[in-house]
Design a protein around this motif. Sequence first.
Motif, short mmCIF file in Angstrom:
data_model
loop_
_atom_site.label_atom_id
_atom_site.label_comp_id
_atom_site.label_asym_id
_atom_site.label_seq_id
_atom_site.Cartn_x
_atom_site.Cartn_y
_atom_site.Cartn_z
N LEU A 36 2.03 -18.83 0.66
CA LEU A 36 1.50 -17.72 1.44
C LEU A 36 1.82 -16.39 0.76
CD1 LEU A 36 -0.03 -16.71 3.90
CD2 LEU A 36 2.11 -16.84 5.20
N ALA A 37 3.03 -16.24 0.25
CA ALA A 37 3.40 -15.02 -0.48
C ALA A 37 2.49 -14.83 -1.69
CB ALA A 37 4.87 -15.06 -0.90
N GLN A 38 2.22 -15.90 -2.39
CA GLN A 38 1.32 -15.86 -3.55
C GLN A 38 -0.08 -15.43 -3.12
OE1 GLN A 38 1.37 -19.57 -5.72
NE2 GLN A 38 -0.50 -19.09 -6.80
N ALA A 39 -0.59 -15.98 -2.03
CA ALA A 39 -1.91 -15.63 -1.53
C ALA A 39 -1.96 -14.16 -1.10
CB ALA A 39 -2.31 -16.55 -0.38
N LEU A 40 -0.92 -13.70 -0.41
CA LEU A 40 -0.87 -12.29 0.02
C LEU A 40 -0.91 -11.36 -1.18
CD1 LEU A 40 1.78 -12.71 2.82
CD2 LEU A 40 -0.46 -11.65 3.17
N ARG A 41 -0.15 -11.67 -2.21
CA ARG A 41 -0.12 -10.81 -3.40
C ARG A 41 -1.46 -10.84 -4.14
NH1 ARG A 41 5.63 -12.60 -3.63
NH2 ARG A 41 6.78 -10.72 -3.05
N ALA A 42 -2.10 -11.99 -4.18
CA ALA A 42 -3.40 -12.09 -4.85
C ALA A 42 -4.45 -11.27 -4.11
CB ALA A 42 -3.83 -13.56 -4.95
N GLN A 44 -3.89 -8.77 -2.06
CA GLN A 44 -3.50 -7.36 -2.19
C GLN A 44 -3.90 -6.79 -3.55
OE1 GLN A 44 0.70 -6.45 -2.53
NE2 GLN A 44 0.45 -4.76 -1.09
N ALA A 45 -3.70 -7.55 -4.59
CA ALA A 45 -4.04 -7.08 -5.94
C ALA A 45 -5.54 -6.85 -6.11
CB ALA A 45 -3.55 -8.09 -6.98
N GLY A 46 -6.34 -7.55 -5.33
CA GLY A 46 -7.79 -7.43 -5.45
C GLY A 46 -8.43 -6.40 -4.55
N ASP A 47 -7.64 -5.70 -3.73
CA ASP A 47 -8.23 -4.76 -2.77
C ASP A 47 -7.28 -3.59 -2.54
OD1 ASP A 47 -9.38 -3.42 -0.59
OD2 ASP A 47 -10.05 -5.29 0.33
N SER A 48 -7.67 -2.42 -2.98
CA SER A 48 -6.82 -1.23 -2.86
C SER A 48 -6.55 -0.82 -1.41
CB SER A 48 -7.43 -0.06 -3.63
OG SER A 48 -8.68 0.29 -3.08
N ALA A 49 -7.32 -1.34 -0.47
CA ALA A 49 -7.08 -1.02 0.95
C ALA A 49 -5.70 -1.49 1.41
CB ALA A 49 -8.16 -1.67 1.82
N TYR A 50 -5.12 -2.43 0.68
CA TYR A 50 -3.82 -3.00 1.06
C TYR A 50 -2.65 -2.38 0.29
CZ TYR A 50 -7.00 -6.52 2.92
OH TYR A 50 -8.02 -7.16 3.60
N ALA A 51 -2.91 -1.36 -0.51
CA ALA A 51 -1.87 -0.78 -1.36
C ALA A 51 -0.72 -0.17 -0.57
CB ALA A 51 -2.48 0.28 -2.28
N GLY A 52 -0.96 0.26 0.66
CA GLY A 52 0.08 0.89 1.46
C GLY A 52 1.01 -0.06 2.17
N VAL A 53 0.83 -1.36 1.95
CA VAL A 53 1.67 -2.37 2.59
C VAL A 53 2.36 -3.19 1.51
CG1 VAL A 53 1.70 -4.41 4.10
CG2 VAL A 53 0.12 -2.53 4.58
N GLU A 54 3.67 -3.18 1.50
CA GLU A 54 4.43 -3.99 0.54
C GLU A 54 4.43 -5.45 0.97
OE1 GLU A 54 6.26 -3.23 -2.33
OE2 GLU A 54 5.29 -1.26 -2.21
N VAL A 55 4.33 -6.34 0.02
CA VAL A 55 4.52 -7.77 0.29
C VAL A 55 5.90 -8.11 -0.26
CG1 VAL A 55 3.74 -10.12 -0.16
CG2 VAL A 55 2.06 -8.30 0.20
N GLN A 56 6.78 -8.50 0.62
CA GLN A 56 8.16 -8.83 0.26
C GLN A 56 8.43 -10.26 0.71
OE1 GLN A 56 9.98 -5.79 2.64
NE2 GLN A 56 9.59 -4.18 1.14
N ASP A 57 9.33 -10.94 0.04
CA ASP A 57 9.67 -12.29 0.50
C ASP A 57 11.17 -12.47 0.51
OD1 ASP A 57 10.37 -13.91 -2.19
OD2 ASP A 57 8.65 -12.61 -2.58
N MET A 58 11.60 -13.36 1.36
CA MET A 58 13.01 -13.71 1.47
C MET A 58 13.11 -15.14 1.96
SD MET A 58 14.24 -11.79 4.97
CE MET A 58 15.48 -12.92 5.56
N PRO A 59 14.19 -15.81 1.62
CA PRO A 59 14.35 -17.18 2.13
C PRO A 59 14.74 -17.17 3.60
CG PRO A 59 16.20 -16.59 0.71
CD PRO A 59 15.24 -15.44 0.69
N CYS A 60 14.02 -17.88 4.39
CA CYS A 60 14.30 -18.21 5.78
C CYS A 60 14.36 -17.01 6.72
CB CYS A 60 15.58 -19.03 5.92
SG CYS A 60 15.57 -19.94 7.48
N LEU A 61 13.36 -16.95 7.57
CA LEU A 61 13.35 -15.99 8.68
C LEU A 61 13.92 -16.62 9.96
CD1 LEU A 61 9.87 -14.21 8.28
CD2 LEU A 61 12.13 -13.25 7.86
#
Length: 135
Positions: A36-42, A44-61
């Motif tokens: 999912l993190a990989q999909a979010l980054r992909a 985001q990279a393809g659409d500048s509308a998402y530039a204002g939102v960071e995609v961060q990941d961490m183990p276990c929520l």
Amino acid sequence: MLRAVETGAAVVVCSTCRLSSEQREDGEGRRGGALLAQALRAVQAGDSAYAGVEVQDMPCLFACQRHCTVHLRAPGKVGYVLGDFTPDEAAARAILDYAVRHAASEEGVVRYADWPQGVKGHFIVRTPPEGFICT
């Protein structure tokens, strides 16, 4: 245990989340959260509308009863934990679409009519921002 990240609007992805309720990882040993993190980054990279939102990941929520879980947050705004996504482009786009609306809102509250279809039914928890409670 804590790692500093950029402040601001973010989607924090549980990188160790299960792939689905029945399956821990895919045939190549990849966890759903990592996919999912990989999909979010992909997306985001393809659409500048998402530039204002960071995609961060961490183990276990710690939402282990669910799978493919994310935490949407922004300073001074209500945050949300969502889960049970399929780790694909459609889910990533829906999450990022909601995150952009969340970031643009005054308090982190997005009208239901403005929710992308792909996030409806995925909300688990809302969290008040530091120093506030919801009324």
